[in-house]
Write a protein that holds these residues in place. Sequence first.
Motif, PDB file in Angstrom:
ATOM      1  N   LYS A  60       6.916  -9.237   6.024  1.00 31.06           N
ATOM      2  CA  LYS A  60       6.928  -9.054   7.479  1.00 31.06           C
ATOM      3  C   LYS A  60       6.020 -10.065   8.170  1.00 31.06           C
ATOM      4  N   MET A  61       4.923 -10.446   7.482  1.00 32.81           N
ATOM      5  CA  MET A  61       3.961 -11.369   8.091  1.00 32.81           C
ATOM      6  C   MET A  61       3.376 -12.275   7.014  1.00 32.81           C
ATOM      7  N   TYR A  72      -0.363 -12.207   2.919  1.00 38.04           N
ATOM      8  CA  TYR A  72       0.707 -11.342   3.395  1.00 38.04           C
ATOM      9  C   TYR A  72       0.071 -10.001   3.740  1.00 38.04           C
ATOM     10  N   GLU A  74       0.823  -7.546   5.573  1.00 33.31           N
ATOM     11  CA  GLU A  74       1.665  -6.359   5.698  1.00 33.31           C
ATOM     12  C   GLU A  74       2.531  -6.150   4.459  1.00 33.31           C
ATOM     13  N   ASN A  94       1.499  -3.520  -0.865  1.00 32.99           N
ATOM     14  CA  ASN A  94       1.079  -3.391   0.536  1.00 32.99           C
ATOM     15  C   ASN A  94       0.381  -4.632   1.073  1.00 32.99           C
ATOM     16  N   TYR A  95      -0.186  -5.455   0.180  1.00 33.37           N
ATOM     17  CA  TYR A  95      -0.922  -6.653   0.578  1.00 33.37           C
ATOM     18  C   TYR A  95      -0.795  -7.663  -0.553  1.00 33.37           C
TER      19      TYR A  95
END
Length: 180
Positions: A60-61, A72, A74, A94-95
């Motif tokens: 997402k990012m 990353y 998100e 998650n990361y």
Amino acid sequence: MYRFEKLFCLLIAISSLIACNSGADNPVPKVKYTGPTMQSGNITTLYSDSARLKIKLNAKMQWQFENGDAEYPEGINLSFYNRNQQVSSTLRANYAKYDKQRDSYFARGNVVVNNIEKGETMKTEELHWDKVKRQIHTDKFVTVQTKTDIIQGNGLVSDDGFIHWKILNPTGNITVEQPQ
């Protein structure tokens, strides 16, 4: 009057020197920016070899840094492809952070690796993926669910497709087939 003009010019010259020199004793330190130089959203990165898709990364990012590293914040979703161009395994976290110098990724937070072909799932809180060695590993607590067992332990080493894996310090019950 001529002396007054000389004195006035001398005072201006001295005050200019003092004004220019006062900052040299107390210079303002320059602060180097170390944050991301670029931010991208909803990215897809494809890794291929000889025009064959090997890995697909979705996030997402993504934050890019000056030295080539990436974060990353998100989370990431990776899909690994087999020779037939079918998804053979996936990795989700998650990361994640990419280290360009080492060409490796670090994933943290609800890390889940699925081997679709074998029907096995691994869960942990941290995972390292070395792209050069094509290996994933962790020293954290892991749970691997196979078709017949749930195996737990501390530490794991595997190929990046999660086909051949080994828990370093296993715990719990493990079913072992007896040779006939």
